[in-house]
Design a protein around this motif. Structure first.
Motif, PDB file in Angstrom:
ATOM      1  N   VAL A 369      11.712  93.321  38.933  1.00 42.47           N
ATOM      2  CA  VAL A 369      12.445  93.181  40.188  1.00 42.47           C
ATOM      3  C   VAL A 369      12.583  94.542  40.866  1.00 42.47           C
ATOM      4  N   SER A 370      12.910  95.557  40.087  1.00 35.15           N
ATOM      5  CA  SER A 370      13.032  96.905  40.627  1.00 35.15           C
ATOM      6  C   SER A 370      11.717  97.388  41.228  1.00 35.15           C
ATOM      7  N   ASP A 371      10.625  97.235  40.499  1.00 39.32           N
ATOM      8  CA  ASP A 371       9.343  97.784  40.943  1.00 39.32           C
ATOM      9  C   ASP A 371       8.776  97.053  42.154  1.00 39.32           C
ATOM     10  N   HIS A 372       9.117  95.780  42.331  1.00 40.17           N
ATOM     11  CA  HIS A 372       8.576  95.003  43.451  1.00 40.17           C
ATOM     12  C   HIS A 372       9.546  94.909  44.631  1.00 40.17           C
ATOM     13  N   ALA A 373      10.713  95.527  44.512  1.00 40.36           N
ATOM     14  CA  ALA A 373      11.705  95.469  45.586  1.00 40.36           C
ATOM     15  C   ALA A 373      11.263  96.320  46.776  1.00 40.36           C
ATOM     16  N   PHE A 518       9.157  85.231  44.401  1.00 40.27           N
ATOM     17  CA  PHE A 518      10.598  85.134  44.646  1.00 40.27           C
ATOM     18  C   PHE A 518      11.051  86.164  45.682  1.00 40.27           C
ATOM     19  N   LEU A 519      10.650  87.423  45.502  1.00 39.42           N
ATOM     20  CA  LEU A 519      11.079  88.475  46.416  1.00 39.42           C
ATOM     21  C   LEU A 519      10.436  88.352  47.785  1.00 39.42           C
ATOM     22  N   ALA A 520       9.281  87.697  47.870  1.00 42.16           N
ATOM     23  CA  ALA A 520       8.584  87.537  49.144  1.00 42.16           C
ATOM     24  C   ALA A 520       9.148  86.391  49.986  1.00 42.16           C
ATOM     25  N   THR A 521      10.016  85.575  49.404  1.00 42.64           N
ATOM     26  CA  THR A 521      10.605  84.456  50.137  1.00 42.64           C
ATOM     27  C   THR A 521      11.437  84.984  51.315  1.00 42.64           C
ATOM     28  N   PRO A 522      11.251  84.462  52.509  1.00 47.04           N
ATOM     29  CA  PRO A 522      11.958  85.025  53.667  1.00 47.04           C
ATOM     30  C   PRO A 522      13.461  84.769  53.694  1.00 47.04           C
ATOM     31  N   GLY A 523      13.926  83.678  53.109  1.00 44.24           N
ATOM     32  CA  GLY A 523      15.351  83.349  53.154  1.00 44.24           C
ATOM     33  C   GLY A 523      16.020  83.551  51.812  1.00 44.24           C
ATOM     34  N   PRO A 524      17.217  82.987  51.635  1.00 43.50           N
ATOM     35  CA  PRO A 524      17.914  83.106  50.353  1.00 43.50           C
ATOM     36  C   PRO A 524      17.156  82.385  49.250  1.00 43.50           C
ATOM     37  N   ALA A 525      17.249  82.923  48.028  1.00 42.66           N
ATOM     38  CA  ALA A 525      16.520  82.332  46.909  1.00 42.66           C
ATOM     39  C   ALA A 525      17.208  82.706  45.606  1.00 42.66           C
TER      40      ALA A 525
END
Length: 568
Positions: A369-373, A518-525
């Motif tokens: 999560v950190s590296d792809h943020a 997950f991180l690429a999703t435009p809205g809440p997830a």
């Protein structure tokens, strides 16, 4: 200009000093105020599902920005629910204005429906708590409340009956120009000279950086270069520099590592900058300490110090650097850096998703999560074992921010704070790390996330229990007992039921791909990460006696599992 009501005066005042959002739940006692907000249009009302969520959202904003944030609760229970969340602002010294409704003035003192004593209720959590009983009071009390929130860096609370809200105000709020953040304060030159003398007499120096060092990155780097002194940080100060900055050795304590703990213990002198770090066990027991802090009351209360300097970190370092000579001996810094490289290699190994074929390890989730943020993401971390995973395996880039329940250390606070932070800028990625227990506590606040189109990314670490409590039981030599584990819902399905996106991570082979999506999703997830519940956090210097207690506890748990009985 037409005469303003008290409610209109409050709205106008808040708008003029820069408040753009208010969090709360509507109620009859607040009707004149919320209607004034609607008609004015400058401030966004963000309705939450639980008043604690409103207080947490305001605290999250205030902690991140240092600017006044505002929350509301109506009479009795509505205001009562604010209190727990407001401890986030109280303990982390963040300016929040809490507005509560009250029963009509003519009914006060008659044990009326929902009547309580809001001033007394808020007295512990607030630096200022006042009932506005007449319109004539309002202008001066509005000023005083906001001034106290900024000046004392904490919660100010005002309570107003609906009849006072609706009455005509006596006049404008005075001295609006004074209602702002406290400026930096330069220390006394004599104190800087005393610090220089202590620095000059020490062969090895370690620097411990806290939240008060935000904004002093350049000065800290220069100090480290000038003295060849390693820079360690508190959890709250972790985001001041990038994780791979050579000066930035790492954290101290459980949310930290052995190199930082050793450096503080081994140095002749520790410079303790802008921190009131509460875990005294990790602070030096020998050597000398120079502490620099704006708060005189914080000097010397965590560990004995040789010198306390009252002042802000950045101007203090600028004054020191004007006179500090360049040092040439790098032996201490080189040793600490070598220890840090070995520690980082261990962290990298723990975060490798391939180290298990069928288990997702929490370290791998936090690291991916950190590296792809996003490069400017804000990480919010809830409290519990999750704090160790996110705190130790996040590789911040120096342009990202980190927030959480630092000094209150309360479980279940993260989602509310993440909502508030995301509301500041819906285009800035906000990521919440939260355990399963913390997520369930204020689960309804995810509907606040969805309703207000707050694209918060929620990572739920599901180990089916109170992980840190379980761990603390074992640390005391006691096996985990009933109540330390529990069943969980399908958090991904819950997200979809709320109108958001849901993802599930169970397979280490697809973990990286799932995190990216997950991180690429435009809205809440929500990412429901089912992690290994047996994973033990990496801690610096665990004592032999405690390790033996862990062994005893594990043996008891294993025996109970094999026999189908209770642990003894």
């Amino acid at each position: 200009m037409m005469a303003q009501t008290v409610a209109e005066l409050l709205v106008d005042t808040l708008a003029k000093i820069g408040v753009t959002q208010i969090f709360g739940i509507v109620g009859d006692a607040l009707n004149p105020f919320t209607d004034a907000l609607r008609r004015d249009g400058r401030i966004e009302w963000i309705g939450v599902r639980h008043e604690e969520g409103a207080a947490l959202a305001a605290a999250g904003q205030a902690k991140l920005t240092g600017r006044l944030a505002v929350c509301c609760g109506t009479t009795g229970p509505g205001a009562n629910h604010l209190v727990s969340g407001l401890y986030e602002a109280r303990k982390d010294h963040a300016p929040v204005l809490a507005i509560s409704g009250h029963v009509p003035s003519e009914l006060r003192g008659t044990d009326y429906l929902q009547e309580d004593d809001p001033v007394a209720l808020f007295n512990d959590v607030a630096v200022y708590s006042q009932l506005i009983a007449s319109p004539a009071q309002a202008p001066a009390v509005f000023h005083q409340a906001i001034a106290e929130a900024y000046g004392a860096r904490g919660v100010a609370h005002i309570s107003l009956p609906p009849d006072v809200f609706a009455a005509k105000a006596a006049g404008p709020v005075p001295s609006l120009a004074t209602l702002r953040e406290r400026p930096e304060v330069a220390p006394a030159p004599a104190d800087i000279d005393a610090a220089l003398a202590l620095i000059g007499g020490a062969e090895t120096i370690a620097v411990f950086c806290g939240d008060g060092c935000h904004g002093a990155k350049a000065e800290l780097s220069a100090l480290s270069e000038r003295l060849h002194a390693p820079l360690m940080h508190t959890y709250r100060g972790k985001d001041i520099m990038a994780y791979d900055d050579p000066h930035w050795i790492g954290g101290v304590g459980l949310i930290g590592g052995q190199p930082g703990v050793d450096a503080l213990q081994d140095a002749d002198l520790m410079l303790m900058l802008g921190t009131d770090y509460p875990y005294s066990d990790f602070l030096p027991k020998k050597g000398k300490v120079v502490q620099i802090d704006e708060r005189a009351f914080a000097l010397g209360r965590r560990t004995p110090i040789a010198l306390g300097v009252i002042g802000s970190v950045r101007p203090a370092l600028q004054m020191l650097l004007e006179k500090l000579p360049q040092r040439s001996d790098t032996a201490f810094f080189d040793k600490v850096s070598s220890d840090r490289a070995k520690w980082d290699a261990m962290l990298d190994g723990k975060a490798d998703p391939t180290r298990s074929k069928d288990l997702v390890h929490p370290q791998a989730v936090a690291r991916l999560v950190s590296d792809h943020a996003a490069h400017d993401a804000v990480f919010v971390t809830d409290t519990g074992e999750i704090t160790l995973w996110a705190g130790n395996w996040t590789r911040q880039r120096g342009t990202q921010r980190i927030s959480g329940s630092f000094n209150n250390a309360a479980v279940g606070t993260g989602l509310g704070m993440a909502n508030g932070i995301q509301a500041l800028d819906r285009n800035r990625q906000t990521i919440l790390h939260v355990g399963d227990g913390g997520m369930v506590m204020l689960l309804g606040e995810f509907m606040t996330t969805v309703e207000h189109k707050l694209p918060v990314k929620v990572v739920v670490y599901d180990n089916a229990g109170w992980g840190l409590v379980h761990f603390e039981m074992e640390g005391a030599g006691n096996p985990a007992t009933k109540g330390s584990t529990f069943p969980n819902p399908d958090f991904a399905a819950f997200a979809r039921a709320c109108g958001a996106e849901g993802f599930t991570a169970r397979d280490p082979a697809t973990l990286s791909e799932t995190v990216r999506a997950f991180l690429a999703t435009p809205g809440p997830a929500i990412l429901h990460a089912v992690v290994d519940p047996a994973e033990i956090p990496t801690m610096p210097h665990i004592e032999i006696g405690k390790a033996w207690k862990f062994g005893i506890a594990k043996a008891k748990e294993t025996w109970a599992h094999l026999t189908g009985g209770e642990v003894a």
